[in-house]
Design an enzyme around this catalytic site. Structure first.
Site, PDB file in Angstrom:
ATOM      1  N   ILE A  19     101.570  53.081  10.216  1.00 16.94           N
ATOM      2  CA  ILE A  19     102.456  52.677   9.124  1.00 16.94           C
ATOM      3  C   ILE A  19     102.698  51.174   9.143  1.00 16.94           C
ATOM      4  CG2 ILE A  19     104.791  52.874   8.183  1.00 16.94           C
ATOM      5  CD1 ILE A  19     104.830  55.760   8.991  1.00 16.94           C
ATOM      6  N   SER A 161     112.903  58.953   9.362  1.00 16.52           N
ATOM      7  CA  SER A 161     112.080  60.157   9.228  1.00 16.52           C
ATOM      8  C   SER A 161     112.916  61.315   8.717  1.00 16.52           C
ATOM      9  CB  SER A 161     111.493  60.506  10.602  1.00 16.52           C
ATOM     10  OG  SER A 161     110.985  61.814  10.644  1.00 16.52           O
ATOM     11  N   TYR A 173     113.778  63.068  19.585  1.00 13.80           N
ATOM     12  CA  TYR A 173     113.243  62.463  18.366  1.00 13.80           C
ATOM     13  C   TYR A 173     114.247  62.589  17.223  1.00 13.80           C
ATOM     14  CZ  TYR A 173     110.137  61.685  14.346  1.00 13.80           C
ATOM     15  OH  TYR A 173     109.573  61.222  13.182  1.00 13.80           O
ATOM     16  N   LYS A 177     116.280  59.603  15.145  1.00 10.95           N
ATOM     17  CA  LYS A 177     116.086  59.329  13.721  1.00 10.95           C
ATOM     18  C   LYS A 177     117.400  59.448  12.951  1.00 10.95           C
ATOM     19  CE  LYS A 177     111.820  58.313  14.122  1.00 10.95           C
ATOM     20  NZ  LYS A 177     111.434  56.877  14.052  1.00 10.95           N
ATOM     21  N   THR A 208      98.545  58.706   9.686  1.00 12.06           N
ATOM     22  CA  THR A 208      98.192  57.656  10.643  1.00 12.06           C
ATOM     23  C   THR A 208      97.345  58.230  11.777  1.00 12.06           C
ATOM     24  OG1 THR A 208     100.134  58.024  12.042  1.00 12.06           O
ATOM     25  CG2 THR A 208     100.391  56.514  10.172  1.00 12.06           C
TER      26      THR A 208
END
Length: 327
Positions: A19, A161, A173, A177, A208
């Site tokens: 990204i 995200s 994670y 975020k 990606t």
């Protein structure tokens, strides 16, 4: 509405691939001078030579029409981040128009932790996800704000995200975020009097190199739930350049301050600004009726364009995602 960014100074962290690389190229495409960062040495979990990738990004930015300056930075080191901003301040006479907080160091650790609950994962997973990520975003924003508030203009974009809304890649994670979203919101409150905007940006499913690895790891041995299906067939995937073109357009939005402190969705901004990717495609938002129906009824994917691109209200989406199993 990509806009003209000639005369603008931008910084994209973690721009050696994925990204970040796409964003840097898009800003160059719009005529900006772009500083890009990445690690300068091999690390235990690195995929390849980071410095080499930075040079590839520099070449791509310049081929797109921009000017690019590479600065090797380990974003886990506050002093290196401080030195980066001192360099920009010195070389650009205090001008910095855009910071894109993109650097993230947790992909390999997330792959290693695949399928494990948080109490069985390595305790260092938290730092892997949130040191070069949430914390480094705060540190970079700290120094960027010092420059932007002096000139009373600027934009800080923090790449977040949908994992801040629903379980995707685990506790470390998702928490990170969610915190990125709050970071952008609270910075927006304090920056608003200085005409500096802060937003949290949610790309969709971006194809990606690293996401391919992460997706493949999560697909193995996992039941075919809604989230996994979205990854498996690559339906409605976004490209890194698509994300970058939206940011370039965002920089020229005369109503930018109305978006200050809020979560913004790449595909929804693209629809507003008339942005398409390098293949002339415009993916829809992950909360679009078109996306959700096509995911729930795979036979509709071939005719997805016939489904209205209507946004599902957040409260309905929350009911849906909270009942869905995580990836």
């Amino acid at each position: 509405m990509v806009g003209n960014l000639k005369g603008k100074i931008a910084l994209v962290t973690g721009a050696s691939r994925g990204i970040g690389k796409g964003i840097a190229i898009s800003l160059g495409e719009a005529g900006a001078l772009v500083y890009i960062t990445g690690r300068s040495v091999h690390q235990t979990n690195s995929i390849d030579s980071i410095s080499g990738s930075l040079l590839e990004t520099k070449t791509a930015v310049e081929e797109a029409g921009g000017i690019c300056i590479t600065v090797p930075v380990d974003h886990s080191d506050d002093q290196q981040i401080k030195s980066l901003f001192e360099q920009i301040d010195r070389e650009q006479n205090g001008q910095l128009d855009l910071l894109v907080n993109n650097a993230f160091g947790g992909v390999r650790s997330l792959i290693a932790a695949k399928g494990k609950p948080f109490w069985e994962s390595d305790i260092n997973l938290w730092d892997a996800c949130n040191q070069v990520g949430l914390r480094s975003h705060y540190v970079a924003s700290h120094f960027a704000a010092k420059m932007m508030t002096q000139r009373k203009q600027g934009l800080i974009v923090t790449i977040s995200s949908w994992g801040g809304l629903a379980p995707i890649f685990g506790v470390a994670y998702g928490t990170g975020k969610s915190a990125c979203d709050r970071l952008a919101a609270d910075m927006g409150v304090e920056l608003k009097p200085f005409n500096v905007a802060s937003i949290s940006l949610w790309p969709g499913i971006v194809g990606t190199e690293q996401f391919h690895q992460l997706a493949d790891a999560n697909l193995k041995g996992t039941d075919n739930n809604l989230g996994v299906a979205a990854i498996a067939d690559k339906f409605n995937w976004e490209t890194p350049l698509f994300v970058g073109r939206v940011i370039a357009a965002l920089c020229n939005d005369p109503d930018l301050m109305r978006r200050n402190g809020k979560v913004q969705i790449v595909a929804e901004l693209a629809a507003r600004y008339g942005i398409v990717d390098e293949y002339e495609h415009r993916p829809v938002s992950l909360r679009s009726l078109r996306f959700l129906l096509a995911q729930g009824l795979p036979m509709l994917k071939g005719r997805a364009n016939l489904i209205p691109d209507l946004r599902v209200p957040w409260w309905i989406l929350l009911l849906t995602v909270l009942k869905s199993p995580k990836i």
